[in-house]
Structure formats: structure tokens, C-alpha cells
Scaffold this motif. Structure first.
Motif, PDB file in Angstrom:
ATOM      1  N   ASN A   1      32.689  29.392  18.712  1.00  0.00           N
ATOM      2  CA  ASN A   1      32.973  28.406  17.662  1.00  0.00           C
ATOM      3  C   ASN A   1      34.073  27.430  18.070  1.00  0.00           C
ATOM      4  OD1 ASN A   1      31.032  29.505  15.988  1.00  0.00           O
ATOM      5  ND2 ASN A   1      32.498  30.890  15.006  1.00  0.00           N
TER       6      ASN A   1
ATOM      7  N   LYS B   1      34.517  34.811  17.907  1.00  0.00           N
ATOM      8  CA  LYS B   1      34.845  33.467  17.428  1.00  0.00           C
ATOM      9  C   LYS B   1      35.000  32.447  18.561  1.00  0.00           C
ATOM     10  CE  LYS B   1      37.326  35.113  13.354  1.00  0.00           C
ATOM     11  NZ  LYS B   1      38.625  35.109  12.666  1.00  0.00           N
TER      12      LYS B   1
ATOM     13  N   LYS C   1      32.442  24.350  19.702  1.00  0.00           N
ATOM     14  CA  LYS C   1      31.558  23.496  18.919  1.00  0.00           C
ATOM     15  C   LYS C   1      32.355  22.349  18.308  1.00  0.00           C
ATOM     16  CE  LYS C   1      28.324  27.103  17.659  1.00  0.00           C
ATOM     17  NZ  LYS C   1      27.779  27.919  16.565  1.00  0.00           N
ATOM     18  N   PHE C   2      31.796  21.168  18.428  1.00  0.00           N
ATOM     19  CA  PHE C   2      32.420  19.989  17.845  1.00  0.00           C
ATOM     20  C   PHE C   2      31.768  19.704  16.502  1.00  0.00           C
ATOM     21  CE2 PHE C   2      33.017  19.378  22.403  1.00  0.00           C
ATOM     22  CZ  PHE C   2      34.395  19.211  22.427  1.00  0.00           C
ATOM     23  N   LYS C   3      32.571  19.593  15.484  1.00  0.00           N
ATOM     24  CA  LYS C   3      32.054  19.275  14.154  1.00  0.00           C
ATOM     25  C   LYS C   3      32.488  17.872  13.790  1.00  0.00           C
ATOM     26  CE  LYS C   3      32.150  24.065  12.735  1.00  0.00           C
ATOM     27  NZ  LYS C   3      32.708  25.067  11.850  1.00  0.00           N
ATOM     28  N   ILE C   4      31.520  17.038  13.590  1.00  0.00           N
ATOM     29  CA  ILE C   4      31.818  15.639  13.268  1.00  0.00           C
ATOM     30  C   ILE C   4      31.608  15.388  11.797  1.00  0.00           C
ATOM     31  CG2 ILE C   4      31.221  13.251  13.708  1.00  0.00           C
ATOM     32  CD1 ILE C   4      30.389  14.118  16.508  1.00  0.00           C
TER      33      ILE C   4
END
Length: 129
Positions: A123, A120, A126-129
Motif C-alpha cells: 500500500n 501494508k 500505491k499512488f492515490k490521486i
């Protein structure tokens, strides 16, 4: 995802150790004040590390945030171990090395939790917009 008994035991060991030290940090116990005064970070280091340990404990117990909590706990315990080795000594105020041993045990438990969830780690970046 089912969590094994072994994982719950590791989580509980880390959390119990992290939480039991909070009383001493937040109540201003003589031992805690001595340690953080010797490190020249009293009272902010004592209270700040207590807050970080409380947050790490909560995160470790929540399955979705265990990895983040374990990383936070690992970093905190690295600081504690580093402080014992280079500034405080293994034995602090005739404790027989108990605080150092507890830091090592917690560091080990957090390391195991991180290893178990190593898949994990990407993850987290990682940037989630």
C-alpha cells in the motif's frame, strides 16, 4: 485494530532510544560532535539525523504511520551501524560499545515493527490521486 502489549513495548523501546539521543545531537554535545566530525558530516549530519530520528519517533507512535516511522528508523539505524563498523569502531570514546548496542536494539525493534506490518508495504507503493 488492537495493538498488543508486546508491540507497544517494542515501539516504546525504539522511541525512547531515538529520543534520548536527540539531546546530545541538538545540544552539540562533545561526543556527538566527535562522531559526526569523524564522519565528515558535522554539523549538518548531526542535526539532520536528529531531525530524521525525531520524525521517525513521532511516526512510530501513531498507529497509522508506524510502518513509515519504522522504515525511517531502520534506515537511520542501518546508517549508524554501518558507520560504527566501517568508520567509528564499535567503541567510541570509551563508551564500551553502548552507542553501537543502542543502534542494534533500535534496528531490531524497527525490524520487528516492519515485519508485523509487512502486509501494508504494498500500500505504500500505491499512488492515490
Amino acid at each position: 485494530m488492537k495493538i498488543s502489549i508486546f508491540t507497544w513495548i517494542i515501539k516504546l523501546i525504539a522511541v525512547v532510544i531515538l529520543l534520548q539521543t536527540l539531546y546530545f545531537k541538538f545540544s552539540g554535545a562533545e561526543e556527538s560532535i566527535y562522531i559526526f566530525t569523524k564522519l565528515n558530516i558535522e554539523p549538518y549530519g548531526r542535526i539532520g539525523s536528529g531531525i530524521v530520528e525525531l520524525i521517525a519517533s513521532i511516526l512510530i507512535l501513531i498507529p497509522k504511520t508506524t510502518l513509515i516511522g519504522a522504515i525511517l528508523g531502520l534506515g537511520t539505524m542501518f546508517g549508524a551501524i554501518f558507520s560504527h563498523i566501517f568508520a567509528l569502531g564499535i567503541v567510541v570514546q570509551n563508551d564500551g560499545g553502548t552507542l553501537f548496542a543502542l543502534a542494534v536494539v533500535t534496528f531490531t525493534c524497527c525490524s520487528i515493527l516492519i515485519y508485523q506490518q509487512r502486509s501494508k508495504i504494498p500500500n505504500l507503493l500505491k499512488f492515490k490521486i
